[in-house]
Design an enzyme around this catalytic site. Structure first.
Site, mmCIF file in Angstrom:
data_model
loop_
_atom_site.group_PDB
_atom_site.id
_atom_site.type_symbol
_atom_site.label_atom_id
_atom_site.label_comp_id
_atom_site.label_asym_id
_atom_site.label_seq_id
_atom_site.Cartn_x
_atom_site.Cartn_y
_atom_site.Cartn_z
ATOM 1 N N ALA A 229 0.384 -1.356 0.495
ATOM 2 C CA ALA A 229 -0.195 -0.213 0.365
ATOM 3 C C ALA A 229 0.673 1.292 0.136
ATOM 4 O O ALA A 229 1.886 1.073 0.576
ATOM 5 C CB ALA A 229 -1.256 -0.175 1.553
ATOM 6 N N PRO A 230 0.739 2.171 -0.684
ATOM 7 C CA PRO A 230 -0.745 2.841 -1.630
ATOM 8 C C PRO A 230 -0.719 1.484 -2.380
ATOM 9 O O PRO A 230 -1.847 2.063 -3.346
ATOM 10 C CB PRO A 230 -1.361 3.830 -1.725
ATOM 11 C CG PRO A 230 0.258 4.847 -1.675
ATOM 12 C CD PRO A 230 1.510 3.357 -0.392
ATOM 13 N N LYS A 233 3.725 0.978 -6.441
ATOM 14 C CA LYS A 233 4.654 0.077 -7.575
ATOM 15 C C LYS A 233 4.018 -1.257 -7.703
ATOM 16 O O LYS A 233 4.690 -1.876 -8.740
ATOM 17 C CB LYS A 233 5.277 -0.233 -5.908
ATOM 18 C CG LYS A 233 6.644 0.711 -6.175
ATOM 19 C CD LYS A 233 7.349 0.921 -5.101
ATOM 20 C CE LYS A 233 8.507 2.234 -4.550
ATOM 21 N NZ LYS A 233 7.575 3.354 -4.016
ATOM 22 N N GLU A 251 0.171 -6.372 2.519
ATOM 23 C CA GLU A 251 -0.485 -4.857 3.269
ATOM 24 C C GLU A 251 -1.056 -5.835 4.363
ATOM 25 O O GLU A 251 -1.584 -6.088 4.413
ATOM 26 C CB GLU A 251 -1.230 -4.150 2.393
ATOM 27 C CG GLU A 251 -1.151 -3.033 3.151
ATOM 28 C CD GLU A 251 0.402 -2.383 3.721
ATOM 29 O OE1 GLU A 251 0.742 -2.204 2.699
ATOM 30 O OE2 GLU A 251 -0.446 -1.868 4.885
ATOM 31 N N ASP A 278 0.953 -9.560 7.039
ATOM 32 C CA ASP A 278 2.425 -9.678 7.482
ATOM 33 C C ASP A 278 2.801 -10.111 6.852
ATOM 34 O O ASP A 278 2.807 -11.923 6.727
ATOM 35 C CB ASP A 278 2.257 -9.902 8.761
ATOM 36 C CG ASP A 278 3.854 -8.704 10.081
ATOM 37 O OD1 ASP A 278 4.313 -8.960 8.517
ATOM 38 O OD2 ASP A 278 3.660 -8.620 10.733
ATOM 39 N N ASP A 298 9.783 -2.895 -0.105
ATOM 40 C CA ASP A 298 9.078 -1.406 -0.554
ATOM 41 C C ASP A 298 8.855 -1.042 0.549
ATOM 42 O O ASP A 298 7.859 -0.017 1.308
ATOM 43 C CB ASP A 298 9.061 -0.913 -1.301
ATOM 44 C CG ASP A 298 9.242 0.999 -1.150
ATOM 45 O OD1 ASP A 298 9.730 1.281 -1.163
ATOM 46 O OD2 ASP A 298 8.124 1.465 -1.494
ATOM 47 N N CYS A 356 12.491 5.024 0.733
ATOM 48 C CA CYS A 356 12.636 6.560 0.347
ATOM 49 C C CYS A 356 13.928 7.314 1.321
ATOM 50 O O CYS A 356 12.939 8.587 1.878
ATOM 51 C CB CYS A 356 11.421 6.838 0.035
ATOM 52 S SG CYS A 356 10.143 6.899 1.721
HETATM 53 C C1 LIG Z 1 6.722 2.255 2.450
HETATM 54 S S1 LIG Z 1 4.951 2.055 1.887
HETATM 55 C C2 LIG Z 1 5.110 0.943 0.776
HETATM 56 C C3 LIG Z 1 4.560 1.572 -1.178
HETATM 57 C C4 LIG Z 1 4.615 1.041 -1.485
HETATM 58 N N1 LIG Z 1 5.141 0.456 -2.305
HETATM 59 C C5 LIG Z 1 3.921 1.749 -3.086
HETATM 60 O O1 LIG Z 1 4.781 1.858 -3.361
HETATM 61 O O2 LIG Z 1 2.915 3.108 -3.056
HETATM 62 C C6 LIG Z 1 5.342 0.392 3.312
HETATM 63 C C7 LIG Z 1 4.172 -0.526 3.384
HETATM 64 O O3 LIG Z 1 4.218 -1.034 3.733
HETATM 65 C C8 LIG Z 1 3.275 -1.622 5.134
HETATM 66 N N2 LIG Z 1 4.672 -2.947 5.832
HETATM 67 C C9 LIG Z 1 5.103 -2.757 6.693
HETATM 68 N N3 LIG Z 1 5.785 -3.717 7.299
HETATM 69 C C10 LIG Z 1 4.993 -5.123 6.424
HETATM 70 C C11 LIG Z 1 5.289 -6.001 6.799
HETATM 71 N N4 LIG Z 1 6.093 -7.030 7.123
HETATM 72 N N5 LIG Z 1 3.947 -6.165 5.920
HETATM 73 C C12 LIG Z 1 2.932 -5.941 5.056
HETATM 74 N N6 LIG Z 1 2.754 -4.669 5.157
HETATM 75 C C13 LIG Z 1 4.325 -4.103 5.759
HETATM 76 C C14 LIG Z 1 3.054 -0.920 5.553
HETATM 77 O O4 LIG Z 1 1.583 -0.940 6.677
HETATM 78 C C15 LIG Z 1 2.915 0.362 4.910
HETATM 79 O O5 LIG Z 1 1.127 0.641 3.862
#
Ligand SMILES: C[S@@+](CC[C@H](N)C(=O)[O-])C[C@H]1O[C@@H](n2cnc3c(N)ncnc32)[C@H](O)[C@@H]1O
Length: 468
Positions: A229-230, A233, A251, A278, A298, A356
């Site tokens: 999310a969002p 990518k 997500e 997760d 990411d 980022c």
């Molecule tokens: C930097 S954002 C990703 C942005 C996304 N790749 C984009 O380009 O739109 C990181 C996301 O990873 C999720 N996240 C963090 N740890 C996670 C995990 N262990 N498993 C799944 N999602 C996770 C967070 O809730 C957040 O929404």
């Protein structure tokens, strides 16, 4: 008057750090959102000068009923910088109007003192780097074609040329296919192409990870976006896969997961299975996921590379160095755990890890630790060489922060200097040669000569608990 109360309440929430300005504005009732957002942003831009005017005029001392500074700020903003206070004749408005002459006088005095002619010159300059980043749009090839989008843009008055030589100019990006850049202030929120999901507003650097991963566009392709999310990518990956094969998008956050699903449907991604879980709890040998060959990571990071177009308007308190180091170390440990977990998938061939962030703790150090981990033992994972990772992009990893021979395999973007946000990309590939054979990119073990303090710190990081 309700509109002013809503704007003042929004400023209270921004001040109390209930989220980013953009996030808080998104929660406002849709009816007045645009108007309230404009007043909030304009008030923040002029906040320091408005506050000085209010203090010097002693308005709040003399009018004891005026207790909310933010309400006074938005009203004084409209009195001095817009077309006057747009509300009926309530006691609050009357209290301010009683001091109208004094307020105008103090405002003029400040202008003279600062030697400025226009009101705009009084605005908080903010993060000047934001003005250097073009507006990028990625053509979503799941829904439209590059040619179709260019045709629609040119018929709407845009001109395909150097973006900065003309107000309405735009150009094709030299590094990322299907990416177009425009002057920084160009807005596409009301554009039909955006409403139709044919274009996605995405910073250039944020397009690098999916492009570097470039999963195969075949019916049997199995790919994972571990932190989706969002979903920018994810939709980029889906488009690169030509909507074929299977893309699992994980997500863990429930609210962000809803946004992800909405975004994927708007972007016409038919090959994506969004999963609210997760990634760290997913069994790499699960029959559904074990055939994944490409994984995009990411994960959450400090976001220190983001040149925010709005949040620089809010003063932030300085964090002390120890607290900052601790926070970054925790993030680094979590990011490392995500990479090593991805390495456990039995068929994985390629893993792209991006952030980022501008901090080596979340970037080069994490990559170093991943290469030294049990999962990459004996060189089973190596870094893809520069010629496979945006070869013509000039800014590479920091050689002082990782074994210098690896630095060229890594991509960095410097906020402001590269016309992008700050960003980092690395690409791990499964080493198909036997571990004893020469590897494509240097040794993966800690070289003997590196006994420096910073390397010892990196080793320590490996043992830190994963968290985030
Ligand atoms: C930097 S954002 C990703 C942005 C996304 N790749 C984009 O380009 O739109 C990181 C996301 O990873 C999720 N996240 C963090 N740890 C996670 C995990 N262990 N498993 C799944 N999602 C996770 C967070 O809730 C957040 O929404």
């Amino acid at each position: 008057m309700n509109f002013y109360f809503e704007a003042a309440k929004t400023l209270d929430r921004v001040e109390a750090k209930h989220g980013s300005i953009k996030g808080i504005i998104a929660t406002l009732p849709e009816k007045d959102r645009k108007r309230t957002a404009a007043l909030v942003i304009e008030t923040l831009k002029f906040k320091s000068v408005l506050k000085e005017v209010i203090d010097k005029s002693e308005l709040m001392k003399e009018e004891r009923k005026l207790t909310s500074m933010n309400l006074v700020l938005v009203l004084v903003h409209d009195l001095l910088l817009a077309r006057g206070i747009q509300a009926g004749d309530g006691p609050v408005k009357q209290a301010i109007l009683r001091h109208k002459t004094r307020l105008h006088g103090e405002f003029q005095k400040i202008k003279i003192k600062r030697g400025v002619v226009s009101n705009e010159q009084l605005a908080h300059n903010g993060d000047e780097r934001a003005g250097l980043i073009p507006r990028y749009i990625r053509v979503n090839t799941n829904v439209g074609t590059l040619e179709e989008v260019i045709k629609s843009l040119t018929s709407g008055g845009f001109v395909l040329c150097d973006p900065f030589s003309l107000k309405n100019g735009f150009s094709k990006d030299p590094h990322v296919p299907d990416l177009l850049s425009f002057a920084p202030s160009t807005s596409f929120h009301d554009n039909q192409l955006y409403a139709d999901g044919k274009i996605i507003l995405q910073d250039k650097a944020s397009c690098f990870p999916a492009f570097v991963l470039s999963p195969p566009a075949t019916d049997d392709s199995v790919v994972i976006d571990a932190t989706a999310a969002p979903g920018n990518k994810t939709s980029h990956l889906s488009a690169l896969m030509q909507n074929k094969g299977k893309l699992f998008a994980f997500e863990r956050d429930r609210k962000r997961f809803s946004t992800l699903k909405m975004m994927l449907s708007k972007a016409g991604c038919r090959n994506v299975s969004p999963i609210n879980a997760d990634f760290l709890t997913v069994d790499p040998h699960d029959a559904q996921f074990s055939s994944a060959t490409h994984i995009l990571l990411d994960p959450s990071c400090s976001g220190s590379g983001i040149v925010n177009r709005l949040d620089h308007l809010v003063e932030t308190e300085a964090e002390d160095d120890t607290a900052k180091d601790d926070r970054l170390d925790k993030l680094g440990a979590f990011q490392l755990s995500m990479i090593t977990h991805a390495m456990r998938f039995p068929n994985v061939k390629k893993i792209v890890y991006s952030t980022c962030s501008i901090h080596a703790t979340e970037n080069e150090h994490v990559v170093h630790n991943a290469l030294s981990s049990e999962e990459a033992k004996d060189g089973s994972f190596i870094l893809a060489p520069q010629h496979e990772v945006l070869p013509t992009w000039p800014r590479r990893g920091y050689p002082d922060e990782i074994d210098p021979e690896y630095a060229s395999c890594l991509v960095r973007c410097s906020p402001g200097e590269d016309a992008t946000n700050g960003f980092f990309v690395s690409c791990f590939v499964k080493n198909m040669e036997t571990p004893t054979k020469k590897r494509k990119v240097g040794p993966v073990h800690e070289p003997e000569h590196t006994g420096s303090k910073s390397r010892k710190k990196k080793k320590k990081r490996l043992k830190t608990d994963a968290s985030n």
